[in-house]
Design a protein around this motif. Structure first.
Motif, PDB file in Angstrom:
ATOM      1  N   TRP A 162       0.857  -1.188   0.000  1.00  0.00           N
ATOM      2  CA  TRP A 162       0.000   0.000   0.000  1.00  0.00           C
ATOM      3  C   TRP A 162       0.885   1.228   0.000  1.00  0.00           C
ATOM      4  O   TRP A 162       1.829   1.336   0.796  1.00  0.00           O
ATOM      5  N   LEU A 171       2.538  -5.602   2.548  1.00  0.00           N
ATOM      6  CA  LEU A 171       1.438  -6.351   3.159  1.00  0.00           C
ATOM      7  C   LEU A 171       1.666  -7.857   3.121  1.00  0.00           C
ATOM      8  O   LEU A 171       1.401  -8.552   4.090  1.00  0.00           O
ATOM      9  N   THR A 192      -3.956 -16.362   2.678  1.00  0.00           N
ATOM     10  CA  THR A 192      -2.682 -15.653   2.802  1.00  0.00           C
ATOM     11  C   THR A 192      -1.544 -16.609   2.469  1.00  0.00           C
ATOM     12  O   THR A 192      -1.462 -17.710   3.021  1.00  0.00           O
ATOM     13  N   LEU A 197       0.433  -9.118   7.170  1.00  0.00           N
ATOM     14  CA  LEU A 197      -1.014  -8.959   7.238  1.00  0.00           C
ATOM     15  C   LEU A 197      -1.685 -10.215   6.705  1.00  0.00           C
ATOM     16  O   LEU A 197      -1.487 -10.604   5.556  1.00  0.00           O
ATOM     17  N   SER A 218      -3.304 -10.051  12.207  1.00  0.00           N
ATOM     18  CA  SER A 218      -1.905 -10.438  12.278  1.00  0.00           C
ATOM     19  C   SER A 218      -1.624 -11.097  13.613  1.00  0.00           C
ATOM     20  O   SER A 218      -2.301 -10.820  14.617  1.00  0.00           O
ATOM     21  N   LEU A 226      -0.682   1.105   9.336  1.00  0.00           N
ATOM     22  CA  LEU A 226      -1.461   0.071   8.664  1.00  0.00           C
ATOM     23  C   LEU A 226      -2.853  -0.036   9.266  1.00  0.00           C
ATOM     24  O   LEU A 226      -3.846  -0.200   8.543  1.00  0.00           O
TER      25      LEU A 226
END
Length: 249
Positions: A162, A171, A192, A197, A218, A226
């Motif tokens: 980001w 991220l 993920t 994250l 997380s 964040l």
């Protein structure tokens, strides 16, 4: 065994179609294709096997640059009124290749398609400041009336980041795996692959109605910067954040 006149006529018609396709210049595509939706320039080769040095596809939010496009057309597919194309489009680090079967203006079959697109391209279509690379792998996807009818594929966001006012915030990497049985709802799972994250959840698409439920969190304490970014797009849920959306498009 004698061949009937009708059989001979069909053979000759087939040979004529193949001959026309093989010899027709590629530039005639500019006459057939809708000029406002698909802009093609720099033609070379034939309709059967050709290329265009610059191709732009119009989307609701603007034009999407495909770059240089090479294609080959199966002449026999014309007899079934469903042209089958093998495509390869390259523009910088962007690469898209696979097969398309055109069954109608909004009816398309996508087969063995792979693509790689920079995530920053989304800035041209949505107010997002993201970075990384999108990799798409579609085993098969059928569109009917412009909507998913059946499919099986995977979208990966690699090295997601980001772009904050203070700099780039990394991220992780994430995958969206989707499956859809014919005429059923499309289900996609968000997982993920790596990174600080963690994102996990599901997306469902039934015709034009969508539902999205993704939990972001997380194992470690999230950076304040964040957390501020997540609070703009998700609702707090303990130490995590949840994106829960639904509606029609």
């Amino acid at each position: 065994m004698k061949i009937s006149r009708l059989a001979w006529a069909l053979v000759l018609a087939l040979l004529l179609v193949v001959s026309l396709v093989v010899s027709t210049p590629a530039r005639l595509l500019a006459v057939v294709l809708p000029g406002k939706q698909l802009i093609m320039q720099g033609f070379a080769g034939t309709l059967w096997q050709g290329s265009a040095s610059r191709v732009l596809l119009q989307l609701p939010a603007g034009y999407f640059h495909l770059g240089s496009v090479q294609w080959s057309l199966d002449p026999l597919s014309l007899l079934a009124l469903a042209p089958r194309l093998s495509l390869r489009a390259a523009w910088g680090g962007q690469l898209i290749e696979g097969e398309l079967v055109l069954r109608g203006q909004q009816d398309i079959d996508v087969i063995n398609l792979e693509g790689q697109v920079a995530a920053e391209l989304l800035r041209h279509f949505a107010p997002v400041s993201i970075d990384g690379m999108f990799s798409l792998q579609i085993a098969q996807l059928q569109l009917r009336n412009g909507l998913p009818y059946s499919g099986d594929g995977r979208l990966v966001w690699q090295n997601a980041a980001w772009q904050s006012p203070q700099g780039l915030v990394h991220l992780g990497s994430y995958a969206l795996e989707f499956k859809q049985a014919p005429q059923e709802a499309l289900f996609a799972e968000v997982v993920t692959l790596s990174g600080p994250l963690q994102a996990n959840g599901e997306i469902e698409l039934q015709v034009r109605h969508y539902q999205l439920d993704i939990l972001l969190g997380s194992d470690d304490i999230l950076d304040n910067q964040l957390r501020g970014m997540l609070s703009l797009i998700a609702a707090p849920e303990g130490d995590d954040f949840r994106i829960a959306l639904g509606g029609d498009f």
